[in-house]
Write an enzyme that holds these catalytic residues in place. Structure first.
Site, PDB file in Angstrom:
ATOM      1  N   GLY A 195       2.577   2.330  -3.022  1.00 57.85           N
ATOM      2  CA  GLY A 195       2.759   2.781  -4.382  1.00 57.85           C
ATOM      3  C   GLY A 195       3.287   1.763  -5.135  1.00 57.85           C
ATOM      4  N   ARG A 220       6.437   5.371   1.845  1.00 53.75           N
ATOM      5  CA  ARG A 220       5.042   5.994   2.010  1.00 53.75           C
ATOM      6  C   ARG A 220       4.861   6.519   3.590  1.00 53.75           C
ATOM      7  NH1 ARG A 220      -1.149   5.111  -0.400  1.00 53.75           N
ATOM      8  NH2 ARG A 220      -1.591   7.337  -0.440  1.00 53.75           N
ATOM      9  N   HIS A 228       7.358  -7.914  -1.471  1.00 50.63           N
ATOM     10  CA  HIS A 228       7.195  -7.115  -0.264  1.00 50.63           C
ATOM     11  C   HIS A 228       8.075  -7.744   0.803  1.00 50.63           C
ATOM     12  CE1 HIS A 228       3.943  -4.920  -1.724  1.00 50.63           C
ATOM     13  NE2 HIS A 228       2.916  -5.762  -1.585  1.00 50.63           N
ATOM     14  N   LYS A 258       0.861  -1.516  -0.058  1.00 44.81           N
ATOM     15  CA  LYS A 258       0.025  -0.314  -0.051  1.00 44.81           C
ATOM     16  C   LYS A 258       0.790   1.085  -0.116  1.00 44.81           C
ATOM     17  CE  LYS A 258      -3.032  -1.274  -0.686  1.00 44.81           C
ATOM     18  NZ  LYS A 258      -3.302  -2.181  -2.049  1.00 44.81           N
ATOM     19  N   GLY A 309      -5.176   8.054  -4.152  1.00 51.72           N
ATOM     20  CA  GLY A 309      -3.666   8.464  -4.364  1.00 51.72           C
ATOM     21  C   GLY A 309      -3.386   9.646  -4.027  1.00 51.72           C
TER      22      GLY A 309
HETATM   23  P1  A3P Z   1      -4.432   5.213  -1.749  1.00 46.16           P
HETATM   24  O1  A3P Z   1      -5.421   3.923  -1.013  1.00 46.16           O
HETATM   25  O2  A3P Z   1      -4.182   6.090  -0.667  1.00 46.16           O
HETATM   26  O3  A3P Z   1      -5.264   5.844  -2.705  1.00 46.16           O
HETATM   27  P2  A3P Z   1       0.015  -0.400  -3.688  1.00 46.16           P
HETATM   28  O4  A3P Z   1       0.027  -0.357  -5.157  1.00 46.16           O
HETATM   29  O5  A3P Z   1       1.378  -0.440  -3.002  1.00 46.16           O
HETATM   30  O6  A3P Z   1      -0.971  -1.330  -3.047  1.00 46.16           O
HETATM   31  O7  A3P Z   1      -0.693   0.819  -3.116  1.00 46.16           O
HETATM   32  C1  A3P Z   1      -1.960   1.381  -3.241  1.00 46.16           C
HETATM   33  C2  A3P Z   1      -1.934   2.950  -3.181  1.00 46.16           C
HETATM   34  O8  A3P Z   1      -1.276   3.389  -4.296  1.00 46.16           O
HETATM   35  C3  A3P Z   1      -3.388   3.262  -3.390  1.00 46.16           C
HETATM   36  O9  A3P Z   1      -3.287   4.573  -2.561  1.00 46.16           O
HETATM   37  C4  A3P Z   1      -3.350   3.654  -4.680  1.00 46.16           C
HETATM   38  O10 A3P Z   1      -4.692   4.548  -5.100  1.00 46.16           O
HETATM   39  C5  A3P Z   1      -2.246   4.118  -5.022  1.00 46.16           C
HETATM   40  N1  A3P Z   1      -1.977   4.071  -6.683  1.00 46.16           N
HETATM   41  C6  A3P Z   1      -2.191   2.957  -7.443  1.00 46.16           C
HETATM   42  N2  A3P Z   1      -1.774   3.189  -8.608  1.00 46.16           N
HETATM   43  C7  A3P Z   1      -1.395   4.909  -8.726  1.00 46.16           C
HETATM   44  C8  A3P Z   1      -0.951   5.467  -9.402  1.00 46.16           C
HETATM   45  N3  A3P Z   1      -1.012   5.321 -10.864  1.00 46.16           N
HETATM   46  N4  A3P Z   1      -0.728   6.745  -9.167  1.00 46.16           N
HETATM   47  C9  A3P Z   1      -0.510   7.125  -7.847  1.00 46.16           C
HETATM   48  N5  A3P Z   1      -0.890   6.229  -6.788  1.00 46.16           N
HETATM   49  C10 A3P Z   1      -1.442   5.123  -7.332  1.00 46.16           C
END
Ligand code: A3P
Length: 362
Positions: free
Chosen positions: A89, A178, A152, A87, A322
């Site tokens: 990015g 993050r 991870h 979670k 995001g």
């Molecule tokens: P939020 O839940 O705060 O919106 P991971 O990919 O590690 O699972 O993290 C998910 C987080 O990255 C989520 O954050 C998601 O919305 C955000 N995310 C996914 N794709 C993204 C993108 N292309 N650009 C920016 N943030 C992104």
């Protein structure tokens, strides 16, 4: 050693885990699968049964991978491993790295013909730990170089072939971090969207009985009881490794990436040994990749609105809003102060801080 399988307090778990782990660390080839049942367990967030090993909490799936990968994963000097705490990015980093590395074969401007229009970033860049444990890592042998992989798994538990060399033969690692407050809130929303699937997945790792409330989940997160947690220890290990060997480790921040996606992409491409030429920049290739991989574009694609990916998870669960600071919409100021305090104490003396880079770091 037989296990009762009964959850224990975090403090007791740490003591027991340290006793078991010290025996294993003395023998890096010990079969982790065999000692797994004797490792301390505790409920986690998301609601898996977690086991503590090497200072981190894991599902059984991860532990099996860690054990197996030390025996069979063969790194290549050209490998790029995208590492992250969940979670933070990961999905975005996968999309950017894939698009940059493969831009000759798949120009970002081709629209619907680009692989990202038909596949989740998670299907284009696989997690090491989700490989079939029984094929001796052969699935990774078949990927042509340069391989792009993701994980991870904490740095200290990666296969020695990746982390144990200083000559670059273990490949390169890109880590994205993050702010833990936003990570937790992202985890919470992800968990809400994936509960049913998580419970099915939990058959692999063992489900904890009850679904936590927001407050209970927060407590578990603060105690580090999340997959690959505690987050701050996970990040600290990769941060230290990138400082020790900047040629082998690139440390990115989600917050910086949002502030300057083009600059972050160019840094990433240069680190992966595929820098953008001035001609490419002038032709708008950087801009096109940033646009293709933006949250708005990926979230809107049919494949990410309807499809599913690894372990049956819905693609849409990986795309939310995001932003930076969304925690303030869900956490009380007291909760935020508590988590900040835990993180500050854990990072004391390290110089690592979360959030966007300070000016003197950029
Ligand atoms: P939020 O839940 O705060 O919106 P991971 O990919 O590690 O699972 O993290 C998910 C987080 O990255 C989520 O954050 C998601 O919305 C955000 N995310 C996914 N794709 C993204 C993108 N292309 N650009 C920016 N943030 C992104």
């Amino acid at each position: 050693m037989a296990s009762t399988g009964a959850p224990m307090s975090a403090g007791a778990a740490v003591e027991k885990e340290e006793a078991v782990a010290s025996a294993v660390i003395a023998n890096p080839h010990a079969d982790l699968a065999e000692i797994m049942p004797s490792l301390p367990t505790a409920p986690g967030f998301p609601p898996y049964r977690l086991r503590r090993y090497g200072g981190f909490w894991h599902t059984d799936l991860y532990l099996k991978f860690i054990g197996a990968s030390h025996a069979c994963f063969k790194p290549r000097p050209t490998d790029v491993l995208l590492a992250s705490f969940p979670k933070t990015g990961t999905t975005w980093l996968k999309a950017l790295a894939f698009s940059a590395l493969n831009r000759a074969a798949h120009p970002p401007s081709v629209g619907a013909d680009h692989p990202l229009h038909r596949n989740s970033p998670h299907d284009l860049v696989r997690f090491l730990e989700l490989a079939d444990q029984d094929d001796d890592g052969l699935i990774y042998e078949e990927i042509p170089s340069p391989r792009l992989l993701a994980t991870h798994v904490p740095y200290s538990l990666l296969p020695r072939g990746i982390t144990g060399t200083k000559d670059g033969s273990g490949g390169r690692i890109v880590y994205v971090c993050r702010d833990p407050k936003d990570t937790f809130v992202s985890f919470w929303h992800y968990h809400e969207k994936t509960t049913a699937t998580l419970q099915r997945m939990a058959d692999v790792g063992g489900a904890s009985a009850a679904m936590p409330t927001f407050e209970e989940a927060f407590e578990l997160f603060c105690q580090g009881q999340s997959v690959a947690g505690p987050q701050w220890r996970h990040t600290l290990e990769y941060w230290e490794a990138s400082r020790r060997s900047p040629d082998q480790g690139l440390f990115l921040r989600y917050e910086d990436m949002l502030l300057d996606p083009s600059g972050s992409l160019m840094k990433l491409a240069a680190f992966m040994a595929c820098p953008f030429s001035p001609e490419e920049e002038a032709a708008g290739v950087v801009r096109d990749i940033v646009e293709l991989c933006s949250l708005g574009t990926l979230k809107g694609l049919e494949v990410n609105r309807r499809g599913s990916t690894m372990l049956g998870l819905k693609n849409e669960a990986f795309f939310r809003n995001g932003t930076v600071g969304d925690w303030s919409n869900c956490m009380t100021p007291a909760m935020a102060a508590r988590l900040d305090g835990i993180v500050a104490e854990a990072l004391q003396g390290s110089m690592l801080t979360f959030g966007a880079s300070s000016k003197d770091e950029v």
